[in-house]
Design a protein around this motif. Structure first.
Motif, mmCIF file in Angstrom:
data_model
loop_
_atom_site.group_PDB
_atom_site.id
_atom_site.type_symbol
_atom_site.label_atom_id
_atom_site.label_comp_id
_atom_site.label_asym_id
_atom_site.label_seq_id
_atom_site.Cartn_x
_atom_site.Cartn_y
_atom_site.Cartn_z
ATOM 1 N N UNK A 159 0.822 -1.205 0.000
ATOM 2 C CA UNK A 159 0.000 0.000 0.000
ATOM 3 C C UNK A 159 0.852 1.249 0.000
ATOM 4 N N UNK A 160 0.562 2.170 0.906
ATOM 5 C CA UNK A 160 1.294 3.430 0.955
ATOM 6 C C UNK A 160 2.780 3.191 1.226
ATOM 7 N N UNK A 161 3.601 3.889 0.474
ATOM 8 C CA UNK A 161 5.043 3.719 0.641
ATOM 9 C C UNK A 161 5.519 4.320 1.961
ATOM 10 N N UNK A 162 4.925 5.426 2.365
ATOM 11 C CA UNK A 162 5.331 6.077 3.602
ATOM 12 C C UNK A 162 4.675 5.381 4.793
ATOM 13 N N UNK A 163 5.453 5.180 5.835
ATOM 14 C CA UNK A 163 4.906 4.576 7.047
ATOM 15 C C UNK A 163 5.620 5.155 8.260
ATOM 16 N N UNK A 164 4.967 5.108 9.397
ATOM 17 C CA UNK A 164 5.491 5.697 10.625
ATOM 18 C C UNK A 164 6.626 4.835 11.169
ATOM 19 N N UNK A 165 7.843 5.341 11.108
ATOM 20 C CA UNK A 165 9.019 4.547 11.489
ATOM 21 C C UNK A 165 9.389 4.666 12.964
ATOM 22 N N UNK A 166 8.653 5.471 13.719
ATOM 23 C CA UNK A 166 9.034 5.660 15.121
ATOM 24 C C UNK A 166 9.022 4.342 15.897
ATOM 25 N N UNK A 167 8.019 3.512 15.629
ATOM 26 C CA UNK A 167 7.931 2.253 16.353
ATOM 27 C C UNK A 167 9.040 1.273 16.017
ATOM 28 N N UNK A 168 9.719 1.503 14.891
ATOM 29 C CA UNK A 168 10.802 0.601 14.486
ATOM 30 C C UNK A 168 12.057 0.805 15.318
ATOM 31 N N UNK A 169 12.168 1.949 15.993
ATOM 32 C CA UNK A 169 13.329 2.218 16.844
ATOM 33 C C UNK A 169 14.640 2.035 16.080
ATOM 34 N N UNK A 170 14.671 2.502 14.836
ATOM 35 C CA UNK A 170 15.846 2.500 13.959
ATOM 36 C C UNK A 170 16.203 1.096 13.446
ATOM 37 N N UNK A 171 15.437 0.066 13.835
ATOM 38 C CA UNK A 171 15.763 -1.289 13.375
ATOM 39 C C UNK A 171 15.550 -1.459 11.874
ATOM 40 N N UNK A 172 14.813 -0.544 11.242
ATOM 41 C CA UNK A 172 14.625 -0.651 9.793
ATOM 42 C C UNK A 172 15.953 -0.494 9.051
ATOM 43 N N UNK A 173 16.975 0.064 9.716
ATOM 44 C CA UNK A 173 18.289 0.175 9.085
ATOM 45 C C UNK A 173 18.974 -1.182 8.965
ATOM 46 N N UNK A 174 18.562 -2.126 9.796
ATOM 47 C CA UNK A 174 19.196 -3.446 9.825
ATOM 48 C C UNK A 174 18.289 -4.528 9.233
ATOM 49 N N UNK A 175 17.087 -4.152 8.871
ATOM 50 C CA UNK A 175 16.097 -5.102 8.364
ATOM 51 C C UNK A 175 15.763 -4.782 6.914
ATOM 52 N N UNK A 176 15.789 -5.773 6.053
ATOM 53 C CA UNK A 176 15.397 -5.559 4.664
ATOM 54 C C UNK A 176 13.897 -5.257 4.599
ATOM 55 N N UNK A 177 13.543 -4.161 3.960
ATOM 56 C CA UNK A 177 12.152 -3.733 3.824
ATOM 57 C C UNK A 177 11.874 -3.439 2.355
ATOM 58 N N UNK A 178 10.806 -4.023 1.814
ATOM 59 C CA UNK A 178 10.419 -3.790 0.428
ATOM 60 C C UNK A 178 8.983 -3.276 0.370
ATOM 61 N N UNK A 179 8.643 -2.621 -0.729
ATOM 62 C CA UNK A 179 7.308 -2.044 -0.902
ATOM 63 C C UNK A 179 6.613 -2.661 -2.109
ATOM 64 N N UNK A 180 5.304 -2.889 -1.967
ATOM 65 C CA UNK A 180 4.470 -3.374 -3.066
ATOM 66 C C UNK A 180 3.238 -2.481 -3.144
ATOM 67 N N UNK A 181 2.840 -2.122 -4.327
ATOM 68 C CA UNK A 181 1.766 -1.141 -4.466
ATOM 69 C C UNK A 181 0.418 -1.681 -3.996
#
Length: 222
Positions: A106-128
């Motif tokens: 869905x939406x490419x933008x998402x609230x990253x606050x809950x990730x606590x910066x772990x998205x830098x170490x986790x592979x994340x991909x987007x699908x429309x």
């Protein structure tokens, strides 16, 4: 890369200084290690990141590469209907369980606050949309396992999860869309015993990921 602990004599923490996992460690004391995974700036300034001890002073790139060596073969997908805080929490949990990749639908933008910066170490991909996610999963030969407490769902506690699979979660409240449920190879629910109709979406994702771990990861009982 080897299992590299903190300096064997703990150069940062003295007898009158207790290390806090929330504040990290200070500058490296003594001769700097020469191993390539260490970050010179972190050695110089200290490491206040929320990482486990074995990754203290490692560069972000080295940490990602090391996790890549032992990531688990399950993926996590989140059907992103709205700007949901739970998405960041699920990314953080996926990192904790070393999921292969998190897929945002869905939406490419998402609230990253809950990730606590772990998205830098986790592979994340987007699908429309769900169709794009399902097409990707089909090409990767990954069965789609939907998690939602809808009529006809199977208790996750009685289901043998495939080793390679895509765990699909919906947003808090409305859950998964009819398109997502129709595309799933199986629909599972987490058994509940109280009065609430559902549990928090990020909590449900944590339960499902841990269920996969309990089925597919061996633990040394010694």
């Amino acid at each position: 890369m080897p299992e590299t602990p903190l300096h064997p004599v703990d150069p940062v923490v003295g007898p009158d200084q207790a290390e806090s996992p929330m504040t990290g460690v200070g500058p490296w004391q003594g001769e700097w290690p020469e191993d390539p995974w260490y970050d010179p700036e972190l050695l110089r300034d200290g490491d206040t990141r929320n990482v486990v001890d074995r990754y203290r002073y490692w560069s972000m790139e080295a940490i990602v590469a090391d996790i890549d060596d032992h990531r688990h073969p399950f993926h996590v997908a989140i059907e992103n209907w709205q700007h949901d805080m739970n998405i960041g929490s699920i990314v953080r949990t996926a990192n904790a369980f070393a999921a292969d990749t998190v897929h945002i639908v869905g939406r490419r933008r998402w609230n990253k606050r809950g990730a606590m910066v772990t998205d830098r170490y986790q592979h994340v991909e987007h699908h429309v949309d769900v169709a794009a996610l399902v097409a990707w999963a089909s090409a990767a030969e990954l069965p789609v396992i939907a998690i939602d407490n809808v009529p006809g769902s199977v208790p996750i506690e009685t289901f043998r999860l495939p080793e390679r699979c895509l765990l699909l979660f919906g947003q808090e409240g409305p859950g998964l869309s009819p398109e997502a449920l129709a595309a799933a190879d199986a629909v599972l629910e987490i058994t509940q015993f109280g009065s609430t109709r559902s549990i928090n979406a990020s909590a449900a994702a944590a339960v499902a990921m841990h269920a996969w771990v309990m089925q597919h990861v061996s633990f040394d009982a010694s």
